[in-house]
Scaffold this active site. Sequence first.
Site, PDB file in Angstrom:
ATOM      1  N   LEU A   1       0.867  -1.026  -0.109  1.00 55.65           N
ATOM      2  CA  LEU A   1       0.135  -0.024  -0.047  1.00 55.65           C
ATOM      3  C   LEU A   1       0.846   1.341  -0.125  1.00 55.65           C
ATOM      4  CD1 LEU A   1      -2.762  -0.966   2.646  1.00 55.65           C
ATOM      5  CD2 LEU A   1      -2.896  -0.779   0.156  1.00 55.65           C
TER       6      LEU A   1
ATOM      7  N   ASP B   1       3.250  13.810  15.102  1.00 53.15           N
ATOM      8  CA  ASP B   1       3.589  13.739  13.567  1.00 53.15           C
ATOM      9  C   ASP B   1       2.143  13.973  12.745  1.00 53.15           C
ATOM     10  OD1 ASP B   1       5.430  13.342  11.661  1.00 53.15           O
ATOM     11  OD2 ASP B   1       5.137  11.168  11.495  1.00 53.15           O
TER      12      ASP B   1
END
Length: 675
Positions: A350, A469
């Site tokens: 992916l 993040d």
Amino acid sequence: MQTHLQFLASVLVFLFVPVLSQLDQLMYAGFKDVGPNNLTLDGTAVIEKNGIIRLTNETNRIMSHAFYSLPIQLKNSTTGKAFSFSSSFAFAVVSEFPKFGGHGMAFTIAPSKHLKGLPIQYLGLLNSSNVGNFSNHLFAVEFDTAKDLDFGDINDNHVGIDINTLKSNASVTAGYYTTDSTKQDINIKSGKPILVWVDYDSSVNLVSVTLSPTSIKPKTPILSLHMDLSPILLDNMYVGFSASTGMLASSHYLLGWSFKINGPAPRLDLSSLPQPPQPKKKHMSLIFITGISLTASVIVLCFVVFGIYLFRKIKNADVIEAWELQIGPHRYSYQELKKATKGFKEKELLGQGGFGRVYKGTLPKSKIQVAVKRVSHESKQGLREFVSEISSLGRLCHRNLVQLLGWCRRRGDLLLVYDFMANGSLDKYLFDDAEIVLSWEQRFKIIKDVASGLSFLHEGYEQVVIHRDVKASNVLLDFELNGKLGDFGLARLYEHGANPGTTRVVGTLGYLAPELPRTGKASTSSDVFAFGALLLEVACGRRPIEPKALEQELVLVEWVWEKYKQGKLLEVVDPKLNGRFDECEVIMVLKLGMVCSNDMPTIRPSMRQVVMILDGEVELPNELRKPGIIDSQEGFDDFLHSFGTSSFDKTSSSSYLGNRDVNTNTSSISFANSP
């Protein structure tokens, strides 16, 4: 003769049809030989040989239903008033692990016997798009063995009355009252049969729930709720049960069931009902003991051979360290994940990055699609971040956070198993040559989703969780394009009110708050700074920092600020939208992005305040001051209230940002102190 037969047939039809349409009582002392004309089962629900219905098994993330096949009339068709009703049933829950339930079951009255629900916390009743809708016309009594913070569950062993939602209108720890009015707790997941009575008295609009470990009904119910069910119930509805499992699994059993309109439900006797399976007791006979003593010498010889085999097996086995025993989510075997991803083949890939690779997979047993994150040996993330992601995300449950299903560690291989997000990450829709262009409505919904998830991390969990993040590539989209914040490999947790300690500076350039390199302290405010960068890139379709002509770099927040000073703020909007957007919403998002991107942490709002602004509960001022030139002692509330009283025009393009000396109005709602 034919005329007489036709007359007789019409009389029989006249007599027979009302009996079917006015069914008012059910009685099942076990379900042996009960056919599909009486009960409709779906999912994993089966009737076992002893006459017990097993709704779920030890498979993760499944759901099932068992409904009486015909609808039952629940209201007076003339007055519209709901009838009184009473139901009694016996059930048992056998957990995969004695201390952890997964997930729960419910007695329910619904418009359809084919519910489009989800497993885990939705108990197979509702899904993320219809939960809380008045049009559901759903009544349920849940028996929940997992605490879900998103629905405000009180604990992992409770009974709740639910109306159109899984956030209970009333709930209580499972138990019963003795004859001297002493409350005794009941462990739902003990595996022992529990008898339940659910009664609704329409004369006083009272719902009551009573539990007992015996066949005797206590005089005092454990839970009561005053509510008129007439607006909730339809004239004819289906009555039955629903159950689901989550990251952990439980077997939910239904032993017997009775139901009655306008009267007490027929009595059930636990001693005469089929019993749920119990752990097999180990018996050691005298003959077996004698046999062991006579063949001891042979066994010793076998041990030598077995020892060689065991030595080789242990040598290649995964070593389970102390910290692994304290991790909550399910641990998968390496072979199971290898099979799910077809051997980690390239065609299942992916995406990849500095952390390693993410593969699409299908779990062999449950056939559920998942995403498997495989941390590489050379990854900077490493074991420390791997443990952080398991310990933080594994205990978090929110509709806008990517759900961690489990994990695996095999020597140097570190793997995390997530819900599969069918539409991938947000960044591929914003930058470069995206095949699909997200509309402004879709973008604004995703922004609000991420804000809700990040607000939960900062204030809604038992500890403060700093993501560290936040960026477009870590915002994942499910099949309905709902935004979910993922990748908790850099997350840090600390207690509410505590001061986060100094740590090494981590994150992504363009999203790093300016105070991080100086102080080394990540905080909720540094997460807000990164969210501000996300707001700008969603609205502008540009990365926070990207190259432009003559090898210079375009810093997004500075570019937006310059356009704002020129009175040309709408020029920064993503041209791929072709001018199709809500100007007021776009301007609000751009302004909020610059406020969140302020160099001073104290000026940035908290995520709770951000959610209020995005929801329209509080307005930003017309004019903003340039980021980074504000008194470091000033807070976000002071920043808002430092402006004057000119009105805020939501429909005028004159609401563009200006310099710090222009007066403007703020909302009358006051924020709490910023973090």
